[in-house]
Design a protein around this motif. Sequence first.
Motif, PDB file in Angstrom:
ATOM      1  N   HIS A 270     -19.000 -16.794  22.579  1.00 57.35           N
ATOM      2  CA  HIS A 270     -19.416 -16.989  21.185  1.00 57.35           C
ATOM      3  C   HIS A 270     -20.029 -15.645  20.248  1.00 57.35           C
ATOM      4  O   HIS A 270     -20.738 -16.639  18.821  1.00 57.35           O
ATOM      5  N   LEU A 271     -19.899 -14.451  20.459  1.00 56.78           N
ATOM      6  CA  LEU A 271     -19.969 -13.506  19.590  1.00 56.78           C
ATOM      7  C   LEU A 271     -19.050 -12.891  19.406  1.00 56.78           C
ATOM      8  O   LEU A 271     -18.737 -12.400  18.094  1.00 56.78           O
ATOM      9  N   ALA A 272     -17.923 -12.445  20.487  1.00 56.46           N
ATOM     10  CA  ALA A 272     -16.868 -11.772  20.176  1.00 56.46           C
ATOM     11  C   ALA A 272     -15.207 -12.573  20.018  1.00 56.46           C
ATOM     12  O   ALA A 272     -15.062 -11.630  19.036  1.00 56.46           O
ATOM     13  N   ALA A 273     -15.238 -13.670  20.873  1.00 57.55           N
ATOM     14  CA  ALA A 273     -14.860 -14.432  21.129  1.00 57.55           C
ATOM     15  C   ALA A 273     -13.671 -14.854  19.854  1.00 57.55           C
ATOM     16  O   ALA A 273     -12.013 -14.327  19.335  1.00 57.55           O
ATOM     17  N   LEU A 274     -14.169 -14.954  18.812  1.00 52.43           N
ATOM     18  CA  LEU A 274     -13.809 -15.240  17.295  1.00 52.43           C
ATOM     19  C   LEU A 274     -12.603 -14.354  16.450  1.00 52.43           C
ATOM     20  O   LEU A 274     -12.641 -14.332  15.241  1.00 52.43           O
ATOM     21  N   ASP A 275     -13.446 -13.184  17.066  1.00 53.45           N
ATOM     22  CA  ASP A 275     -12.287 -11.897  16.064  1.00 53.45           C
ATOM     23  C   ASP A 275     -10.930 -11.771  17.212  1.00 53.45           C
ATOM     24  O   ASP A 275     -10.410 -11.405  16.475  1.00 53.45           O
ATOM     25  N   TYR A 276     -10.831 -12.668  17.765  1.00 49.97           N
ATOM     26  CA  TYR A 276      -9.542 -12.369  18.079  1.00 49.97           C
ATOM     27  C   TYR A 276      -8.664 -14.197  18.554  1.00 49.97           C
ATOM     28  O   TYR A 276      -7.713 -14.524  18.705  1.00 49.97           O
ATOM     29  N   VAL A 277      -9.470 -14.980  18.449  1.00 53.30           N
ATOM     30  CA  VAL A 277      -9.126 -16.712  18.512  1.00 53.30           C
ATOM     31  C   VAL A 277      -9.129 -17.456  17.184  1.00 53.30           C
ATOM     32  O   VAL A 277     -10.653 -17.392  16.588  1.00 53.30           O
ATOM     33  N   ASP A 278      -7.997 -17.622  17.220  1.00 50.69           N
ATOM     34  CA  ASP A 278      -7.622 -18.338  15.643  1.00 50.69           C
ATOM     35  C   ASP A 278      -8.588 -19.714  16.208  1.00 50.69           C
ATOM     36  O   ASP A 278      -7.422 -20.673  16.342  1.00 50.69           O
ATOM     37  N   VAL A 279      -9.275 -20.397  15.446  1.00 49.37           N
ATOM     38  CA  VAL A 279      -9.361 -21.747  15.642  1.00 49.37           C
ATOM     39  C   VAL A 279      -8.973 -22.893  14.988  1.00 49.37           C
ATOM     40  O   VAL A 279      -9.316 -24.229  15.618  1.00 49.37           O
ATOM     41  N   THR A 280      -8.478 -22.810  14.059  1.00 49.20           N
ATOM     42  CA  THR A 280      -7.675 -23.273  13.436  1.00 49.20           C
ATOM     43  C   THR A 280      -6.370 -24.030  14.054  1.00 49.20           C
ATOM     44  O   THR A 280      -5.930 -24.735  13.454  1.00 49.20           O
ATOM     45  N   GLU A 281      -5.876 -23.066  15.083  1.00 44.21           N
ATOM     46  CA  GLU A 281      -5.292 -23.749  16.150  1.00 44.21           C
ATOM     47  C   GLU A 281      -5.176 -24.731  16.981  1.00 44.21           C
ATOM     48  O   GLU A 281      -4.308 -25.526  17.019  1.00 44.21           O
ATOM     49  N   VAL A 282      -6.218 -25.119  17.011  1.00 44.85           N
ATOM     50  CA  VAL A 282      -7.136 -26.853  16.823  1.00 44.85           C
ATOM     51  C   VAL A 282      -6.873 -27.574  16.451  1.00 44.85           C
ATOM     52  O   VAL A 282      -5.971 -29.010  17.711  1.00 44.85           O
ATOM     53  N   ALA A 283      -6.011 -27.514  15.220  1.00 47.70           N
ATOM     54  CA  ALA A 283      -5.635 -29.296  14.626  1.00 47.70           C
ATOM     55  C   ALA A 283      -4.417 -29.805  15.203  1.00 47.70           C
ATOM     56  O   ALA A 283      -4.702 -30.505  14.334  1.00 47.70           O
ATOM     57  N   ASP A 284      -3.888 -28.729  15.725  1.00 43.52           N
ATOM     58  CA  ASP A 284      -2.788 -29.448  16.146  1.00 43.52           C
ATOM     59  C   ASP A 284      -2.850 -29.357  17.526  1.00 43.52           C
ATOM     60  O   ASP A 284      -1.627 -29.656  17.815  1.00 43.52           O
ATOM     61  N   TYR A 285      -3.795 -29.678  18.199  1.00 46.78           N
ATOM     62  CA  TYR A 285      -3.847 -29.931  19.654  1.00 46.78           C
ATOM     63  C   TYR A 285      -2.949 -31.236  19.844  1.00 46.78           C
ATOM     64  O   TYR A 285      -3.556 -32.279  19.113  1.00 46.78           O
ATOM     65  N   ASP A 286      -2.207 -31.511  20.974  1.00 42.20           N
ATOM     66  CA  ASP A 286      -2.149 -33.188  20.856  1.00 42.20           C
ATOM     67  C   ASP A 286      -2.703 -33.260  22.087  1.00 42.20           C
ATOM     68  O   ASP A 286      -1.835 -34.392  23.427  1.00 42.20           O
ATOM     69  N   GLY A 287      -3.609 -33.034  23.095  1.00 43.17           N
ATOM     70  CA  GLY A 287      -4.126 -33.085  24.129  1.00 43.17           C
ATOM     71  C   GLY A 287      -5.140 -34.424  24.385  1.00 43.17           C
ATOM     72  O   GLY A 287      -5.310 -35.057  23.109  1.00 43.17           O
ATOM     73  N   THR A 288      -5.788 -34.075  25.458  1.00 42.37           N
ATOM     74  CA  THR A 288      -7.165 -35.630  25.758  1.00 42.37           C
ATOM     75  C   THR A 288      -7.997 -35.225  26.019  1.00 42.37           C
ATOM     76  O   THR A 288      -9.296 -35.555  26.683  1.00 42.37           O
ATOM     77  N   ASP A 289      -8.146 -33.669  25.958  1.00 44.40           N
ATOM     78  CA  ASP A 289      -9.508 -33.264  26.213  1.00 44.40           C
ATOM     79  C   ASP A 289     -10.315 -33.582  25.088  1.00 44.40           C
ATOM     80  O   ASP A 289     -10.949 -33.662  24.484  1.00 44.40           O
ATOM     81  N   PRO A 290     -11.786 -34.438  25.133  1.00 44.71           N
ATOM     82  CA  PRO A 290     -12.206 -35.039  24.574  1.00 44.71           C
ATOM     83  C   PRO A 290     -13.563 -34.066  24.219  1.00 44.71           C
ATOM     84  O   PRO A 290     -13.295 -34.066  22.690  1.00 44.71           O
TER      85      PRO A 290
END
Length: 526
Positions: free
Chosen positions: A111-131
């Motif tokens: 919650h503090l450091a990972a967002l420096d390395y993870v592009d959350v906008t990639e989730v816009a293309d998510y095609d799975g079923t994780d609720p």
Amino acid sequence: MQKIVIDPITRIEGHLKIEATVDGGEVKDAKCVGTLFRGFEIFMKDRDPRDAVHITQRICGVCPTSHGTTAALNLDAAFGVADKIPNNGRILRNLIQGANYIASHIVHFYHLAALDYVDVTEVADYDGTDPELLKVKDFISRALAAGDMSMLAPFYPRYEGDYRLPKKVAQAAVAHYVEALNMRRLAHELSAIYSGRMPHSVAVVAGGVTSHPSIDSISSFMSKLNTLRHFIDNVYLPDVIAVAETYPDYFGIGVGCGNLLSYGVFDLEANGTNLATRQRLFTQGTVSASDLTLHTFDPNKITEDIKYGWFKGETNEYPLNEVTEPDHTKAEGYSWLKAPRYENTPYEVGPLARMVVNYVAGDPVVQKMVNDILAHFGAGPAALFSTLGRHAARALECKIVADEMVKWVMELKIGEPVCADYEIPESAEGMGLWEAPRGALGHWIKIENHKISNYQCVVPTTWNCSPKDGQGVYGPVEQALIGTKVRDNDNPFELVRIVRSFDPCLACAVHLISPTGNEISRFRVY
């Protein structure tokens, strides 16, 4: 030359400003600026000494357990019961603190450091079923469609660029971000079983603790702990490795001062009045990158320099002899942090320090874990002194602590004492040395007429984010920033990655209250 000012650094605890002077794409000078003064050392005066355990926990909501335990150790010494703590009291203190370590390490990475390395906008293309991930996808898609990224708090605002994780890995990391929220809650529940509540324990006291183990509490503790251990082993550690595999250059970025200091933490013996030699899971000592040799720790060599801090008084004082008197008009001052020094030298503290000290000391568990990680990346011990080295050390430590807690909880003896009796002395001195998740934590007390006459806290982020000292030597974070290559001055992600790898807690480090509500400062938020 151009000056980059990041004020405040977000996704840390408290208020920190970084000033970096960049020339030719490289940081030539840096300042860590603590921007708030809180005055705990001042309003502790004339209190009942027993209040210290509860008041100092209010320094920080992330690591109150560490302050409470350190204050209790401080009072153990002052009250003359440091060698009388029952085994149950020692173990329960360890379990309460261990739960806080797990919560703190998980929240730091995800919650503090990972967002420096993870592009959350990639989730816009998510095609799975994780609720849960589908909820995040909907959240992000609506913001992207509206063209309003401010809707994406807490993922935004952020610096742009250098997001390298493959899409599937980034999507999984966002799912783990959500899962980690539940894990942190569970770790707080784990602590509350014996601490009474979290944050701000009511169970840790001078002489031990006030809670008693039972069959039901041991069973509940083990159930929650095993759920957390599964997350650490199967989610947290693999995610840290995935980031390190994608950003291997950060094993050579953010080196720091190269000196490491550990007070030791998690007592393995109930007796022993000398906290510099007491047997602990993570041992006491200092190590320098230049020789990787363990050196004995002597607390009498700790001083605080105030040359560049906004304070009056003598510089290079031993903490017990310090007087905290703010002076914001001081011309050369640039921070509300003092500059702790050991043998007049800056030292980095934290998980990296604890792991390297134990590694050099020959701890077989630590040596195997560290050697396995280094072999995986084909690196030598020098790679530990880095941005990624700090993240790796924190994750490995989280596993070690969680695994040891399984052993400790089974050592509890139902029906046996948890606290030693004591009397408040008319006059006394005490010292508590412990390790918060973020590093070496020390409390010092003087008692006169049964009341606190002086109380001083030297906390991890004061060590790491200290300003220069009277010899002009920069603090550890400042040294880690100097020499860093900055690709884009408008998006200095390199700098915030380095700073966040230290997991600063300015709430702990700077102790300005304006009772009239006057505006104190304006901040530019990145």
